[in-house]
Design a protein around this motif. Sequence first.
Motif, PDB file in Angstrom:
ATOM      1  N   TYR A 360      -0.900   6.024   3.831  1.00 54.75           N
ATOM      2  CA  TYR A 360      -0.253   5.130   3.103  1.00 54.75           C
ATOM      3  C   TYR A 360      -0.050   5.550   1.615  1.00 54.75           C
ATOM      4  CZ  TYR A 360       1.974   0.875   1.391  1.00 54.75           C
ATOM      5  OH  TYR A 360       2.999   0.166   0.427  1.00 54.75           O
ATOM      6  N   ASP A 361      -1.118   5.768   0.944  1.00 55.22           N
ATOM      7  CA  ASP A 361      -1.110   6.252  -0.417  1.00 55.22           C
ATOM      8  C   ASP A 361      -0.304   7.367  -0.868  1.00 55.22           C
ATOM      9  OD1 ASP A 361      -2.806   4.233  -1.474  1.00 55.22           O
ATOM     10  OD2 ASP A 361      -4.177   5.063  -0.153  1.00 55.22           O
ATOM     11  N   THR A 363       2.024   9.098   1.194  1.00 61.41           N
ATOM     12  CA  THR A 363       3.389   8.729   1.386  1.00 61.41           C
ATOM     13  C   THR A 363       4.089   8.080   0.312  1.00 61.41           C
ATOM     14  OG1 THR A 363       3.013   8.775   3.962  1.00 61.41           O
ATOM     15  CG2 THR A 363       5.043   7.854   3.016  1.00 61.41           C
ATOM     16  N   ALA A 364       3.369   6.770  -0.055  1.00 61.73           N
ATOM     17  CA  ALA A 364       3.908   5.981  -1.338  1.00 61.73           C
ATOM     18  C   ALA A 364       4.387   6.831  -2.466  1.00 61.73           C
ATOM     19  CB  ALA A 364       3.190   4.744  -1.303  1.00 61.73           C
ATOM     20  N   GLN A 393      -2.535   5.636  11.614  1.00 68.94           N
ATOM     21  CA  GLN A 393      -1.995   6.284  10.373  1.00 68.94           C
ATOM     22  C   GLN A 393      -0.760   6.578  10.392  1.00 68.94           C
ATOM     23  OE1 GLN A 393      -5.050   9.280  11.613  1.00 68.94           O
ATOM     24  NE2 GLN A 393      -6.121   8.884   9.577  1.00 68.94           N
ATOM     25  N   LEU A 396       0.652   3.640   9.084  1.00 72.80           N
ATOM     26  CA  LEU A 396       0.574   3.334   7.680  1.00 72.80           C
ATOM     27  C   LEU A 396       1.521   4.105   6.908  1.00 72.80           C
ATOM     28  CD1 LEU A 396      -3.216   3.169   7.574  1.00 72.80           C
ATOM     29  CD2 LEU A 396      -1.742   1.463   6.905  1.00 72.80           C
ATOM     30  N   SER A 397       2.137   5.256   7.318  1.00 67.10           N
ATOM     31  CA  SER A 397       2.892   6.139   6.471  1.00 67.10           C
ATOM     32  C   SER A 397       4.432   5.619   6.704  1.00 67.10           C
ATOM     33  CB  SER A 397       2.719   7.740   7.116  1.00 67.10           C
ATOM     34  OG  SER A 397       3.788   8.430   6.375  1.00 67.10           O
ATOM     35  N   GLN A 399       4.948   2.530   7.049  1.00 70.39           N
ATOM     36  CA  GLN A 399       4.939   1.142   6.443  1.00 70.39           C
ATOM     37  C   GLN A 399       5.242   1.458   4.723  1.00 70.39           C
ATOM     38  OE1 GLN A 399       4.840  -1.887   7.652  1.00 70.39           O
ATOM     39  NE2 GLN A 399       5.425  -2.307   5.361  1.00 70.39           N
ATOM     40  N   ALA A 400       4.690   2.610   4.414  1.00 70.48           N
ATOM     41  CA  ALA A 400       5.097   3.066   2.907  1.00 70.48           C
ATOM     42  C   ALA A 400       6.361   3.238   2.625  1.00 70.48           C
ATOM     43  CB  ALA A 400       4.065   4.388   2.534  1.00 70.48           C
ATOM     44  N   ASP A 403       8.308  -0.001   2.620  1.00 67.24           N
ATOM     45  CA  ASP A 403       7.993  -0.738   1.706  1.00 67.24           C
ATOM     46  C   ASP A 403       8.864  -0.342   0.351  1.00 67.24           C
ATOM     47  OD1 ASP A 403       6.129  -2.398   2.952  1.00 67.24           O
ATOM     48  OD2 ASP A 403       4.296  -1.617   2.198  1.00 67.24           O
TER      49      ASP A 403
END
Length: 430
Positions: A360-361, A363-364, A393, A396-397, A399-400, A403
């Motif tokens: 997530y981090d 990618t975001a 995982q 999560l990517s 989701q980034a 978002d």
Amino acid sequence: MVAAVLLTSCTGDTTSVTESSVTVQPTTSSSSTSTTTTSTTAPTTTSTTTIPVVSVSGRVIDQGGEPVPRAFVTMAETVAVTGPDGWFSLEVTSPTTMAVSKPGWSSTELAWSEETTFYEASIEPVTIRGLRVSAEAAQSDDAFARLLELAADSAVNALVFDTKTEDGVVLYDTRLDVAHDIGAVSVFYDPAVRLAQAHDHGLYTITRIAAFEDDRRSRAFPDEVLVGTWLDPTSEGARRYVLDLADEACQIGFDEIQFDYVRYPSGRAAETSGQRDLTQDQRLEAISGFLAEARALLHPQGCALSAAIFGIVSSFPDDQGLGQRPEEMSAQVDVISPMVYPSHYSPGWLGFSDPNEHPYDVTADTIGDALPRLHETSGLRPYLQAFWWSNDQIRLSIQAAEDAGTGWLLWNVLSNFDREALPSDDEVGS
């Protein structure tokens, strides 16, 4: 009789439409015969018929009221292209329903009315969520059917096919003789068949064309080589070959043409290619100039244009020696797709000893770095890692990206995707 000839001329981001009228003067004759054999012929009369021209103007905006440049406005086979301010004007002799479209955006129609000559149309970009289709998956009926099933059961609404790989292999029976002559063609699938299946399922279709890394072309045309298997991005022959393949892909029916390897080489090849002797501006001009040619070729045909870029260039101010920067490239294409693969990021990135463990981090962060650097006419749609990760995982990517309000494309070299890694329509708010 008046024959109206419509002439369209393009300059920059605008298209002007003019009308040239050719007037033909018909000759009519009548005769009257008296009771004698004498006849008289009436003098020739001429008349001119003029078809009235209707001037129409307006503006195309997005859902937020911002202007939409490079949108196509069509009425009675006359086409105008909106400028940077979203405005357009056209002249027609037979006004009909007005169609407004832009590659990669929704389309709309407006009914013509004699009551007004000014129109405002609203369209919005389509949020694309896609899966990569490998050559092997495109070749196999079973594998391709599974991808269609995954899309039907998830938020996926697009497929990304390869038509030319980074090895220079053209994966279908192209009409380009030169591709056959240099041994580049290896037929894996019929794109027309697969596109028909994809479109029947309501899916957006993208083809990925590897531009300047090309083992086949570099061996056949050594004068076009920069170094090793890399073609010189300034070579007219190399550029024309890639553009011809893109043109054909658009005509086959792909909705979007995406260039990958649209850059100078990296790694060891960059040390001996001479590209570092060029200025950054020279490298950027070579790549953005090529994309400008592609845009001029593809947009009038209704195909969107995108480019895949190194994820790392989104987070550094310079081109990293590659000729890629979001600012220059996004000015020419509809979408930029940075390849956000945390497994490829060096230890210590964002303070993480293993960036791959922080989907997530990482990618975001990359998306956050890229978005402010885009030209106002372009969007962002990252490639996300769908390999070496668990389904959680991958999610999560994704989701980034969700978002951040962007679409996404999942990359897996063999197209091995698990349904549990994919969000549903409800989860993404489709």
